[in-house]
Design an enzyme around this catalytic site. Structure first.
Site, PDB file in Angstrom:
ATOM      1  N   LEU A   1      84.019 -45.248  74.671  1.00 53.13           N
ATOM      2  CA  LEU A   1      84.271 -46.516  75.358  1.00 53.13           C
ATOM      3  C   LEU A   1      83.186 -47.539  75.075  1.00 53.13           C
ATOM      4  O   LEU A   1      83.209 -48.636  75.598  1.00 53.13           O
ATOM      5  CB  LEU A   1      84.361 -46.266  76.862  1.00 53.13           C
ATOM      6  CG  LEU A   1      85.652 -45.549  77.275  1.00 53.13           C
ATOM      7  CD1 LEU A   1      85.543 -45.045  78.687  1.00 53.13           C
ATOM      8  CD2 LEU A   1      86.844 -46.474  77.136  1.00 53.13           C
ATOM      9  N   ARG A   2      82.212 -47.150  74.252  1.00 50.17           N
ATOM     10  CA  ARG A   2      81.125 -48.098  73.976  1.00 50.17           C
ATOM     11  C   ARG A   2      81.633 -49.349  73.310  1.00 50.17           C
ATOM     12  O   ARG A   2      81.105 -50.426  73.521  1.00 50.17           O
ATOM     13  CB  ARG A   2      80.074 -47.446  73.083  1.00 50.17           C
ATOM     14  CG  ARG A   2      79.053 -46.706  73.876  1.00 50.17           C
ATOM     15  CD  ARG A   2      77.683 -46.744  73.228  1.00 50.17           C
ATOM     16  NE  ARG A   2      76.836 -45.835  73.972  1.00 50.17           N
ATOM     17  CZ  ARG A   2      76.617 -44.584  73.598  1.00 50.17           C
ATOM     18  NH1 ARG A   2      77.146 -44.124  72.491  1.00 50.17           N
ATOM     19  NH2 ARG A   2      75.872 -43.796  74.326  1.00 50.17           N
ATOM     20  N   GLY A   3      82.676 -49.191  72.513  1.00 52.56           N
ATOM     21  CA  GLY A   3      83.234 -50.331  71.798  1.00 52.56           C
ATOM     22  C   GLY A   3      83.656 -51.434  72.744  1.00 52.56           C
ATOM     23  O   GLY A   3      83.220 -52.582  72.628  1.00 52.56           O
TER      24      GLY A   3
END
Lengths: 336, 576
Positions: free
Chosen positions: A273-275
């Protein structure tokens, strides 16, 4: 300290400069990774950051740059009265081949031998607190140093357990790494830690190249005059950054934009989910930098490449590709 | 002997240029330094004298591959502290303005030391860097250093040095330096530096900046206030020619022109009006060409930054060069000490230091003695992490190309991806026609491996023996460097070219069998991937002789292949 070449006077390399500014506006975006040829001004840009960035207010002489005297830091603890001064925003170089001691800090031998005191000598992670940590040739860095950095960058603090000492100090910094991918690959774990990733190339435009040489020459012939000429520009940008830092707290993001971020990340198949998070934070910083109170689609469009480029799950041998894939996905989603 | 006399009678143009470079360096510290490629010789020893003369009053200090951070950056001088019984510090080589740096054997400097030196240059912690490259063939000073130095010379063909008389310059140094930045240079020339650099394929922007500074320095030395045509040309020869990676495509330049220029050096300078100067492109090009070595193309390949990859993991000295990761230091540990181990003095003192006050009281020793107990001793430890090297030996012969070269390429590509994940090194050998060719020496750069693979053509005979020979060679050198090699051979096994390159099936077969025996004897893990349409005997035989695993390609989807390779290399590892 010697005067450095002014940030605003650097010709071209728009993407890299923008990424650094955004990271300076909101440090939670994470680090900036710069990949590209040598001699393209990577180091010059990074080193010029220090004088561009707004000064920080910090406790005088405190090696950890504490904002004010407190009870946590082992330097401030000993002080009775605090004195807050203006310090230039730290931009610390971490040279290749630095030892673990120099990075995390170690026992202060001098104090130990002289007075038999067990003092901690802060390392680079302490000095970089509240600023930037710059690693040139990050892809050639020894693995065990990389591990230390990842740990500190993720937790925002440096925990030292060695030589009978147990020290914990804040170490919040923006990691800037640069390197030439042809000389070795970057470890995927490290890659993922960088919020933004930019690719720099030597300018191929002849006029741009000429301009670079001219400005450099002008600077060397009379640095004082050159700096004076660029002072207004520097000041303007500095104020813009300061303003954006204030504004960013009020920038809103509509659900519609959020959804587009998520769709974009799904579409290109980014891991984790870093994106999305980086995309949001960067877009917000970008909106604030442009004086807007709401994130708009074109903001997303502007920053999606550096925010996502390194997150594609790709065949490591697939050389080009990622920019094209992102652009295609962006075109499909944002304009729908 | 004869040649020597000849040369000493007439100074070669290169030496003349070298002299100019020394002059320029002496005048303008911004030019940072010079890289000189020359093997140890009479000339080399002369050179050191000339350099020291040129840079006087700076004193030389030497940096070698094994230099410690303490020597570079300074710090607490332990031995002296103990002797003097008080804390003494020593300044390091960096940050000492009265010294310049000799990089001895700069071709063997590892990437980490190179990084430190570059940082010191960038931060102006050092005055000059004189890099002495004694490399043979393709050993080079790291590109990152070369790029930061204004000049580079290859003196391997030169015999005689010209004595430099610098007294004139040195006496007027303050005056020349004050003039330096006032030297006028026309806009056109300024632009021309950038244009020429680009035309020569120099992407780095440092080079044209150096050129500009050099032109100024040359003019200042002559006592002029403007840059003349000759200064301009010479600056290009000095700073750009050696960094060129391509020759600009301009109509055949004439060499004579340049030589004339050289001889007329002093005469026509005065006539030049700096404002209306027009320098034809051909002249610049010819000036550059005259300084290029004879073997231009070969040299250029070496100069291009990619070459640096080979050195990028080098750590210090000699043979253990490529990707040698043996002995990356681990934190030292407390353990019983004997002379076979290396003491980590700093750590030892560190662990003993906090107790000194107590111990002194306990032993009643004087205040300035350091009491070290046995269990304070720290021993240095190195991690012997042996990286794997996978040597892909690919059959690109006609028999195979028609069949399944494409598939084989696909399989290798997949394997390269795996190698990346495991942080393995890879090497690529292709054999076709009459002999094998090492397309890629051991490297970690997969981008390169992929490029080489994509460009691999097919067709011709099947010189398996030659391919195996190369693979064995690489394996042996790799082992010396602390890598663990695995050979992956992709072939249909139908050898028809002997080691000598003759079409002789019988000889070809026995040659390749011989090398199989070598592989077996050396216990190099190997795997034979049969790329023929159906699993066939020749490849099986090959595998058996080499004690290698045999995998026929039809069954081998890429994943299976990869598993097989790692398994066979691991098995070997545990067996040994």
């Amino acid at each position: 300290m010697r005067d450095t070449f002014p940030f605003t006077a650097i010709v071209g390399q728009h993407e890299m400069k923008q990424a650094l500014i955004l990271a300076a506006i909101d440090s939670s975006i994470g680090g900036v990774l710069v990949l590209g040829d040598r001699g393209t001004g990577k180091s010059t840009i990074v080193r010029s950051l220090a004088s561009l960035l707004p000064k920080i207010r910090a406790e005088e002489n405190c090696p950890y740059n504490c904002p004010k005297i407190n009870n946590q830091c082992d330097f401030c603890k000993k002080k009775q009265e605090g004195k807050v001064v203006q310090k230039t925003s730290p931009v610390v170089d971490l040279p290749l081949g630095s030892t673990e001691d120099r990075v995390v800090g170690s026992l202060d031998i001098e104090a130990a031998l002289k007075n038999g005191e067990k003092n901690f000598e802060p390392g680079l992670l302490a000095r970089a607190n509240r600023g930037f940590l710059y690693i040139d040739e990050v892809n050639l860095l020894e693995d065990h140093i990389v591990d230390l950095l990842l740990d500190a960058a993720a937790s925002g603090e440096n925990l030292v357990e060695r030589e009978g000492m147990s020290i914990r100090h804040q170490s919040k910094f923006v990691l800037i790494g640069s390197g030439n991918p042809e000389e070795g690959e970057l470890r995927p774990q490290l890659l993922d830690r960088f919020g933004l990733s930019v690719e720099v190339k030597s300018p191929e435009d002849i006029d741009e190249r000429i301009e670079v040489v001219k400005r450099r020459d002008e600077y060397e012939v009379n640095p004082k005059k050159f700096l004076r000429n660029w002072l207004p520009e520097e000041k303007k940008l500095r104020e813009k950054i300061l303003l954006a830092r204030k504004l960013i707290k009020t920038v809103t993001i509509s659900d519609q934009i959020l959804k587009k971020c998520a769709t974009l990340c799904v579409e290109i198949g980014a891991d984790g989910l870093r994106g999305e998070l980086t995309l949001l934070r960067t877009a917000r910083a970008y909106a604030a930098f442009n004086g807007r109170r709401e994130v708009e689609e074109n903001h997303l469009q502007e920053i999606c490449l550096p925010a996502l480029r390194h997150r594609l799950r790709k065949n490591p041998l697939d050389e080009a590709g990622s920019d094209v894939r992102i652009s295609r996905a962006v075109a499909g989603i944002l304009n729908s | 002997m004869k040649r020597k006399i000849e040369l000493s009678a007439k100074t070669s143009p290169k030496i003349k240029l070298l002299r100019k470079a020394f002059f320029a360096l002496a005048v303008d510290p911004f030019l940072k330094g010079i890289n000189i490629r020359s093997r140890a010789s009479h000339l080399r020893s002369q050179l050191s004298i000339e350099i020291e003369k040129a840079l006087y009053p700076l004193k030389p200090s030497k940096i070698h591959g094994q230099i410690t951070d303490f020597d570079l950056y300074g710090g607490i001088d332990i031995s002296n502290s103990i002797k003097e019984k008080e804390l003494t510090k020593r300044t390091g080589i960096f940050g000492n303005p009265s010294q310049f740096i000799y990089l001895a054997m700069s071709e063997r400097i590892g990437s980490s030391l190179a990084g430190k030196i570059c940082l010191a240059i960038d931060k102006r912690q050092t005055s000059y860097v004189i890099s002495l490259d004694e490399g043979l063939e393709d050993e080079r000073t790291p590109y990152s250093i070369l790029d930061r130095l204004a000049f580079a010379f290859d003196l391997n063909d030169e015999r005689q040095l010209q004595r430099v008389n610098l007294s004139k310059i040195r006496d007027n140094l303050p005056e020349i330096r004050s003039r330096l930045l006032k030297v006028h240079i026309s806009e056109k020339m300024k632009n021309q530096f950038s244009i020429t650099a680009l035309a020569l394929g120099i992407t780095s922007l440092r080079a044209p900046i150096f050129a500009l500074r050099t032109a100024r320095a040359l003019a200042a030395i002559r006592g002029k206030s403007f840059v003349s045509k000759n200064d301009f040309i010479m600056a290009i020869q000095l700073t750009l020619a050696h960094k060129a990676t391509q020759i600009p495509t301009i109509q055949e330049p004439q060499k004579q022109e340049e030589e004339q220029e050289e001889t007329n050096d002093t005469k026509n300078e005065e006539n030049n009006d700096p404002n209306e100067m027009d320098i034809p492109q051909e002249m610049i090009i010819s000036a550059i060409e005259s300084t290029l070595p004879k073997d231009v193309l070969g040299e250029m390949k070496l100069l291009s930054p990619k070459k640096d990859t080979l050195n990028s993991n080098a750590s210090g000295s000699g043979q253990r060069k490529l990707g040698n990761r043996r002995g990356s230091p681990k934190p030292s540990r407390k353990m019983p000490f004997d002379t076979s181990k290396r003491l980590d003095l700093i750590s030892t003192l560190r662990s003993a230091a906090p107790w000194q006050k107590l111990r002194r009281e306990l032993h009643g020793s004087p205040d300035n003695s350091i009491i070290i107990y046995k269990d304070d001793l720290f021993v240095r430890q190195y991690e012997e992490k042996s990286d794997r090297l996978i040597i892909f030996t690919v059959d690109a012969s006609g028999s195979n190309a028609i069949g399944r070269l494409g598939e084989a390429k696909g399989a290798i590509e997949y394997l390269l991806g795996e190698a990346y994940a495991n942080r393995d090194h890879v090497s690529l050998i292709a054999f076709r026609g009459t002999k094998a060719e090492v397309l890629l020496p051991a490297t970690r750069s997969l981008v390169q491996a992929k490029k080489k693979l994509a460009d691999l053509p097919g067709g011709g005979g099947t010189p398996i023996a030659s391919g195996l020979e190369k693979a064995v060679e690489i394996s042996i050198t790799a082992r010396n460097k602390g890598l663990t090699p695995t050979i992956a051979i992709m072939t249909d096994g139908k050898a028809n070219i002997s080691l000598e390159g003759q079409v002789d099936k019988k000889q070809a077969l026995s040659d390749s069998e011989n090398f199989c025996m070598v592989i077996q004897n050396l216990k190099i893990p190997a795997i034979v991937i049969d790329t023929s349409n159906r699993p066939q005997q020749p490849a099986k035989d090959l595998a058996q002789k080499a004690n290698a695993k045999y995998i026929p390609m039809p069954r081998a989807d890429a994943k299976k292949l990869s598993n097989a390779i790692s398994k066979s290399s691991n098995e070997f590892h545990t067996n040994q």
